[in-house]
Design a protein around this motif. Structure first.
Motif, PDB file in Angstrom:
ATOM      1  N   SER A  31       6.804  -0.377   7.279  1.00 46.98           N
ATOM      2  CA  SER A  31       6.633   0.777   6.392  1.00 46.98           C
ATOM      3  C   SER A  31       7.909   1.599   6.332  1.00 46.98           C
ATOM      4  O   SER A  31       8.727   1.569   7.261  1.00 46.98           O
ATOM      5  CB  SER A  31       5.463   1.656   6.849  1.00 46.98           C
ATOM      6  N   SER A  59       2.553  -5.181  -7.821  1.00 48.08           N
ATOM      7  CA  SER A  59       1.313  -4.414  -7.715  1.00 48.08           C
ATOM      8  C   SER A  59       1.425  -3.152  -8.561  1.00 48.08           C
ATOM      9  O   SER A  59       2.515  -2.614  -8.753  1.00 48.08           O
ATOM     10  CB  SER A  59       1.015  -4.046  -6.253  1.00 48.08           C
ATOM     11  N   HIS A  75       0.131   0.885  -9.367  1.00 49.56           N
ATOM     12  CA  HIS A  75      -0.352   2.063  -8.657  1.00 49.56           C
ATOM     13  C   HIS A  75      -0.263   3.276  -9.587  1.00 49.56           C
ATOM     14  O   HIS A  75       0.377   3.221 -10.641  1.00 49.56           O
ATOM     15  CB  HIS A  75       0.485   2.331  -7.400  1.00 49.56           C
ATOM     16  N   LYS A  96       3.884   0.706   2.633  1.00 54.73           N
ATOM     17  CA  LYS A  96       3.537  -0.203   3.726  1.00 54.73           C
ATOM     18  C   LYS A  96       3.451  -1.592   3.123  1.00 54.73           C
ATOM     19  O   LYS A  96       2.640  -1.846   2.233  1.00 54.73           O
ATOM     20  CB  LYS A  96       2.207   0.178   4.370  1.00 54.73           C
ATOM     21  N   ASN A 115       0.851  -1.188   0.000  1.00 50.23           N
ATOM     22  CA  ASN A 115       0.000   0.000   0.000  1.00 50.23           C
ATOM     23  C   ASN A 115       0.890   1.243   0.000  1.00 50.23           C
ATOM     24  O   ASN A 115       1.974   1.226   0.599  1.00 50.23           O
ATOM     25  CB  ASN A 115      -0.913   0.026   1.228  1.00 50.23           C
TER      26      ASN A 115
END
Length: 253
Positions: free
Chosen positions: A171, A210, A212, A86, A54
């Motif tokens: 994080s 991922s 983003h 994170k 994230n």
């Protein structure tokens, strides 16, 4: 008559079982052992880490700025990316972060092999750069310093532990600084944001990927978080012996 046949069949069955107890015991043992072995293997195969990423509000942005130099009449520029991440282990086995890389699409327009490879595909910054100072922000009379994820903060000897047990998260900021480039070798912006892909490799060699979208900001805005933003390679260049050319520099004319 039918009942007599049933009784004879039962008697023969019990007689055979009684005469072959050793074979039956061995067969049951082998079946039980095979079941335990296969179930153990499947259980082990099912146990694996899964790292979820994230983005946290703060120093998360891309910045491309000109360097004041030219290459073959093209204005040279540098792209730097800061990500406040994170990372959570939502899998079923513990692991550690081995490497983090970030990819983006080049800003190319004429259709070419480079357009297919880096405009449709992804151009990767595989290694993080060492930031020369901490990422921070002023909040009233106080200063908030953001922790790094994989390097040590200058004002604190504590380094973030990137070992992630199941259900644990960590994080911190990661920083990437691309070599001086030219042409369309920079993230393609759309409405002030750029698409990126984050790839985290764990110690078992598995990649956790991922996608983003992050803000594209100017150098002045980026240096509000870090006064030495974008200067790592320049400082390294000053300490290197002068060379005629650097064949590893990226370009897209």
């Amino acid at each position: 008559m039918e009942d007599i046949f049933k009784l004879e069949y039962v008697d023969k069955t019990f007689g055979w079982l009684n005469d072959n107890q050793g074979i039956l015991s061995l067969a049951l043992f082998l079946i039980t052992a095979a079941y335990g072995w296969f179930s153990g293997i499947f259980s082990t195969l099912r146990r694996r880490p899964k790292l979820a990423v994230n983005l946290i509000c703060g120093p998360t942005f891309s910045c491309t700025f000109v360097t004041g130099r030219t290459h073959d009449r093209f204005e040279a520029h540098t792209t730097c990316i800061a990500l406040y991440l994170k990372v959570s282990n939502v899998g079923s086995a513990a692991s550690s972060i081995d490497n983090i890389s970030v990819g983006y699409h080049w800003h190319l327009r004429p259709i070419s092999w480079a357009w297919i490879k880096y405009r449709i595909g992804w151009f990767w910054l595989e290694e993080q750069a060492i930031s020369l100072s901490d990422f921070q922000v002023s909040i009233g009379d106080s200063v908030k310093v953001y922790p790094f994820l994989t390097q040590q903060n200058s004002i604190s000897p504590v380094r973030v532990d990137t070992f992630l047990d199941v259900g644990r998260s960590v994080s911190g900021v990661v920083y990437f600084e691309q070599r001086e480039s030219w042409g369309g070798c920079f993230p393609s912006p759309a409405r002030g944001r750029v698409a990126i892909k984050i790839k985290i490799r764990d110690v078992f060699g598995r990649d956790h990927v991922s996608k983003h979208r992050i803000s594209a900001v100017g150098l002045e805005e980026a240096r509000k978080y870090n006064p030495t933003f974008g200067t790592t390679r320049e400082e390294l260049r000053k300490n290197e012996r002068p060379t005629v050319s650097d064949p590893s520099d990226h370009n897209a004319g």
